[in-house]
Design an enzyme around this catalytic site. Structure first.
Site, short mmCIF file in Angstrom:
data_model
loop_
_atom_site.label_atom_id
_atom_site.label_comp_id
_atom_site.label_asym_id
_atom_site.label_seq_id
_atom_site.Cartn_x
_atom_site.Cartn_y
_atom_site.Cartn_z
N THR A 192 20.38 13.84 -14.54
CA THR A 192 21.35 12.77 -14.74
C THR A 192 22.32 12.74 -13.59
OG1 THR A 192 21.26 13.23 -17.11
CG2 THR A 192 23.19 12.05 -16.34
N ARG A 220 13.75 8.23 -27.91
CA ARG A 220 14.57 9.43 -27.71
C ARG A 220 15.81 9.10 -26.89
NH1 ARG A 220 16.63 12.52 -23.04
NH2 ARG A 220 17.07 14.61 -23.83
N VAL A 221 16.93 9.66 -27.31
CA VAL A 221 18.19 9.52 -26.57
C VAL A 221 18.79 10.90 -26.38
CG1 VAL A 221 20.54 8.59 -26.64
CG2 VAL A 221 18.63 7.20 -27.47
N GLY A 222 19.19 11.21 -25.17
CA GLY A 222 19.81 12.49 -24.89
C GLY A 222 21.32 12.41 -24.95
N ASP A 223 21.97 13.30 -24.21
CA ASP A 223 23.43 13.39 -24.26
C ASP A 223 24.14 12.36 -23.40
OD1 ASP A 223 22.33 14.88 -22.01
OD2 ASP A 223 24.40 15.46 -21.60
N THR A 243 24.57 17.66 -17.38
CA THR A 243 23.24 17.28 -16.93
C THR A 243 22.26 18.30 -17.49
OG1 THR A 243 21.88 16.80 -14.96
CG2 THR A 243 23.43 18.63 -14.78
N GLY A 244 21.00 17.91 -17.61
CA GLY A 244 20.00 18.82 -18.12
C GLY A 244 19.44 18.36 -19.45
N GLY A 246 19.53 17.31 -22.84
CA GLY A 246 20.65 16.77 -23.60
C GLY A 246 20.76 17.24 -25.02
#
Length: 336
Positions: A192, A220-223, A243-244, A246
């Site tokens: 990110t 899918r949704v991350g942070d 970052t990374g 999530g």
């Protein structure tokens, strides 16, 4: 018997020694950078910071700077972790996530949005033109088009080629620190760009944008678009971004945690480290296999970062030393 004059001399000397002793035990910290300052994750943050500086350097607002800055990697066709050239999900859809937050606590985000090249623009529109914080999926796309943004196909020929190659095995295993690897076919990522800026008035804003995990499950949704996870700003304290992978950031409300730790007196680096250690303590086996990094800046303009694994870097731009990349500290040393 001590005279009053001798007592004063001895007391003064003792005080001086105590001062020296204290100074040696607690050396003065390096002076905070002069404002304005902008920091962002990874090496592509250098170009992003440079664009942000065109606004900050002229006395512009931090919010405008972070939006303009992260649009650079969003538009980069060689960047497969952010924006229009991001790798698709396992069904072939390029879905984008982003959020933005200003010095007043206003925020906006979009998640799992398709067909719009600059999700950070839409996130700001959500913040400024709706009563909501987050729009998702087709609703986010519809809103963007209503605001005059162009609906377009985002799946590039290169991304489509890699997706079809992945379909042959359907093996999902994100590569850590992917932005440091330029090998074709080795771009399966989870990274990110998060950016934090303090303008000349001392106000803080932040932005975060990503195409998410390559070949992720559809939806899918991350942070990255979640306020408090991928990004958080408190103008009284500072800001943080991540970052990374999530999922682990979300589970720990990572960026909010970093800001709250700075409120308690932690330095930016120490706050980032504590947030990383929460992941290590809760899920030690998982932590060894993934990358998560936090980046933070406090109200003074002091900044720092910490990551699970070796390889995380962040870019800094200020009035004294522009365009530099700093290696972040980390918990696990990579054996690769």
């Amino acid at each position: 018997m001590l005279s009053r004059r001798n007592f004063i001399k001895i007391s003064s000397a003792s005080a001086a020694c105590a001062t020296i002793s204290t100074s040696l035990a607690n050396p003065l910290k390096a002076a905070a950078p002069k404002l304005p300052v902008v920091i962002s994750t990874w090496d592509f943050g250098i170009a992003a910071n440079k664009e942000a500086w065109t606004i900050l350097g002229k006395g512009g607002r931090a919010l405008d700077a972070v939006e303009a800055g992260v649009k650079i990697p969003e538009a980069d066709l060689n960047n497969h972790t952010v924006g229009r050239a991001g790798y698709p999900d396992r069904d072939g859809h390029v879905t984008l996530d982003a959020c933005i937050m200003d010095e007043k606590g206003n925020c906006g985000s979009v998640a799992a949005m398709e067909y719009i090249a600059h999700p950070i623009e839409v996130a700001r529109m959500v913040m400024e033109k709706t009563p909501h914080v987050m729009l998702v999926g087709e609703g986010a796309t519809q809103f963007a088009v209503e605001q005059g943004l162009k609906r377009e196909k985002l799946l590039t020929p290169e991304s489509e080629k890699e997706w079809k190659k992945w379909l042959e095995t359907k093996q999902y295993k994100p590569v850590m620190n992917i932005e440091n690897s330029q090998k074709p076919g080795n771009q399966y990522n989870h990274d990110t760009i998060g950016m934090l800026a303090i303008d000349a008035k001392g106000n803080i804003s932040g932005a975060c944008t990503t195409s998410g995990m390559a070949f992720k499950m559809h939806g899918r949704v991350g942070d990255s678009p979640i306020i408090g996870a991928g990004l958080y700003v408190d103008n009284e304290v500072g800001g943080a971004t991540s970052t990374g992978v999530g999922e682990e950031v979300i589970r720990n409300v990572g960026s909010f945690l970093v800001v709250e730790l700075m409120r308690q007196g932690y330095t930016p680096e120490a706050a980032c480290k504590e947030a990383v250690m929460r992941i290590v303590k809760k899920k030690p086996d998982t932590a060894k296999e993934i990358q998560v990094g936090f980046l933070a800046i406090n109200k003074k303009g002091e900044y720092g970062a910490y990551a699970l694994q070796d390889g995380f870097s962040y870019a800094v731009c200020d009035s004294e030393k522009q365009d530099r990349l700093i290696k972040g500290k980390f918990y696990y040393k990579s054996n690769k």
